[in-house]
Design a protein around this motif. Sequence first.
Motif, PDB file in Angstrom:
ATOM      1  N   GLU A  95      -7.474  29.809   1.372  1.00  9.15           N
ATOM      2  CA  GLU A  95      -6.698  30.331   2.168  1.00  9.15           C
ATOM      3  C   GLU A  95      -5.624  29.580   2.749  1.00  9.15           C
ATOM      4  N   LYS A  96      -5.893  28.023   2.449  1.00  9.53           N
ATOM      5  CA  LYS A  96      -4.755  27.016   3.230  1.00  9.53           C
ATOM      6  C   LYS A  96      -3.615  27.348   2.035  1.00  9.53           C
ATOM      7  N   VAL A  97      -4.186  26.969   0.928  1.00 13.26           N
ATOM      8  CA  VAL A  97      -4.026  26.811  -0.522  1.00 13.26           C
ATOM      9  C   VAL A  97      -2.718  28.244  -0.576  1.00 13.26           C
ATOM     10  N   ALA A  98      -3.439  28.303  -0.713  1.00 13.44           N
ATOM     11  CA  ALA A  98      -2.342  30.434  -0.574  1.00 13.44           C
ATOM     12  C   ALA A  98      -1.756  30.488   0.308  1.00 13.44           C
ATOM     13  N   SER A  99      -1.901  29.732   1.257  1.00 19.80           N
ATOM     14  CA  SER A  99      -0.261  30.122   2.693  1.00 19.80           C
ATOM     15  C   SER A  99       0.600  28.968   2.553  1.00 19.80           C
ATOM     16  N   SER A 127       7.717  30.773  11.035  1.00 18.50           N
ATOM     17  CA  SER A 127       7.304  30.508  12.254  1.00 18.50           C
ATOM     18  C   SER A 127       6.318  30.893  12.788  1.00 18.50           C
ATOM     19  N   LEU A 128       6.286  31.961  12.811  1.00 19.27           N
ATOM     20  CA  LEU A 128       5.817  33.207  13.816  1.00 19.27           C
ATOM     21  C   LEU A 128       4.362  33.348  12.738  1.00 19.27           C
ATOM     22  N   TRP A 129       4.310  33.150  11.867  1.00 20.76           N
ATOM     23  CA  TRP A 129       3.265  33.705  10.712  1.00 20.76           C
ATOM     24  C   TRP A 129       2.443  32.125  10.436  1.00 20.76           C
ATOM     25  N   THR A 130       2.922  30.944  10.616  1.00 19.28           N
ATOM     26  CA  THR A 130       2.914  30.411  10.781  1.00 19.28           C
ATOM     27  C   THR A 130       1.702  30.152  11.833  1.00 19.28           C
ATOM     28  N   ALA A 131       1.812  30.576  13.305  1.00 16.91           N
ATOM     29  CA  ALA A 131       1.387  30.198  14.417  1.00 16.91           C
ATOM     30  C   ALA A 131      -0.171  31.287  14.116  1.00 16.91           C
ATOM     31  N   ALA A 132       0.077  32.601  13.396  1.00 14.91           N
ATOM     32  CA  ALA A 132      -0.570  33.637  13.441  1.00 14.91           C
ATOM     33  C   ALA A 132      -1.314  32.968  13.672  1.00 14.91           C
ATOM     34  N   LEU A 170     -14.251  39.984   5.720  1.00 17.72           N
ATOM     35  CA  LEU A 170     -12.798  40.780   6.434  1.00 17.72           C
ATOM     36  C   LEU A 170     -11.564  40.040   6.614  1.00 17.72           C
ATOM     37  N   GLY A 171     -11.541  38.906   7.564  1.00 17.98           N
ATOM     38  CA  GLY A 171     -10.695  37.559   6.980  1.00 17.98           C
ATOM     39  C   GLY A 171      -9.796  37.346   5.582  1.00 17.98           C
ATOM     40  N   PHE A 172     -10.975  38.012   4.924  1.00 14.30           N
ATOM     41  CA  PHE A 172     -10.530  37.429   2.936  1.00 14.30           C
ATOM     42  C   PHE A 172     -10.354  38.213   3.089  1.00 14.30           C
ATOM     43  N   ILE A 173     -10.753  39.912   2.966  1.00 12.75           N
ATOM     44  CA  ILE A 173     -10.032  40.901   2.319  1.00 12.75           C
ATOM     45  C   ILE A 173      -8.538  41.557   2.724  1.00 12.75           C
ATOM     46  N   ALA A 174      -8.533  41.088   3.872  1.00  2.00           N
ATOM     47  CA  ALA A 174      -6.971  40.734   5.368  1.00  2.00           C
ATOM     48  C   ALA A 174      -5.887  40.064   4.379  1.00  2.00           C
ATOM     49  N   SER A 175      -6.685  39.108   4.226  1.00  2.00           N
ATOM     50  CA  SER A 175      -5.456  37.803   3.815  1.00  2.00           C
ATOM     51  C   SER A 175      -5.656  38.671   2.017  1.00  2.00           C
ATOM     52  N   PHE A 176      -6.183  38.817   1.456  1.00  2.00           N
ATOM     53  CA  PHE A 176      -6.104  39.510   0.265  1.00  2.00           C
ATOM     54  C   PHE A 176      -4.402  40.651   0.297  1.00  2.00           C
ATOM     55  N   LEU A 177      -5.230  41.187   0.581  1.00  2.00           N
ATOM     56  CA  LEU A 177      -4.517  42.714   0.698  1.00  2.00           C
ATOM     57  C   LEU A 177      -3.310  41.787   1.429  1.00  2.00           C
ATOM     58  N   GLY A 178      -2.788  41.420   2.608  1.00  2.00           N
ATOM     59  CA  GLY A 178      -1.670  41.023   2.613  1.00  2.00           C
ATOM     60  C   GLY A 178      -0.752  40.132   1.335  1.00  2.00           C
ATOM     61  N   MET A 179      -1.200  39.566   0.753  1.00  2.00           N
ATOM     62  CA  MET A 179      -0.684  38.650   0.032  1.00  2.00           C
ATOM     63  C   MET A 179       0.047  39.976  -1.421  1.00  2.00           C
TER      64      MET A 179
END
Length: 109
Positions: A25-29, A56-61, A85-94
Amino acid sequence: MTQQTSNPKGGLKTLPFIIANEAFEKVASYGLMPNMILYLMRGYHMDISTGKSVLSLWTAATNFLPIVGAFLSDSYLGRYQTISLGFIASFLGMILLYLTATVPHAKLP
């Protein structure tokens, strides 16, 4: 005398799964951030200060939401459901970000 069966939860059994998920997740972000400012400026016609504010808001979140995830994991969902759920939310966002970059009609005018 009752016999207890040991069924350890967590610990070293779940640690590799959590570390691998967080690392990917960090590598992708962090891989996305240098290109994101250019995308916001060119694709959404933001000036640099607005784009930096959004990033900055995205990084803070993304740095704060693990606290919410820890609360949900400990109180309601459990570790595997929360990580999933966290993985799915991150993947869908990307995926949505990718689609707005590649499909012209997916962007706001």
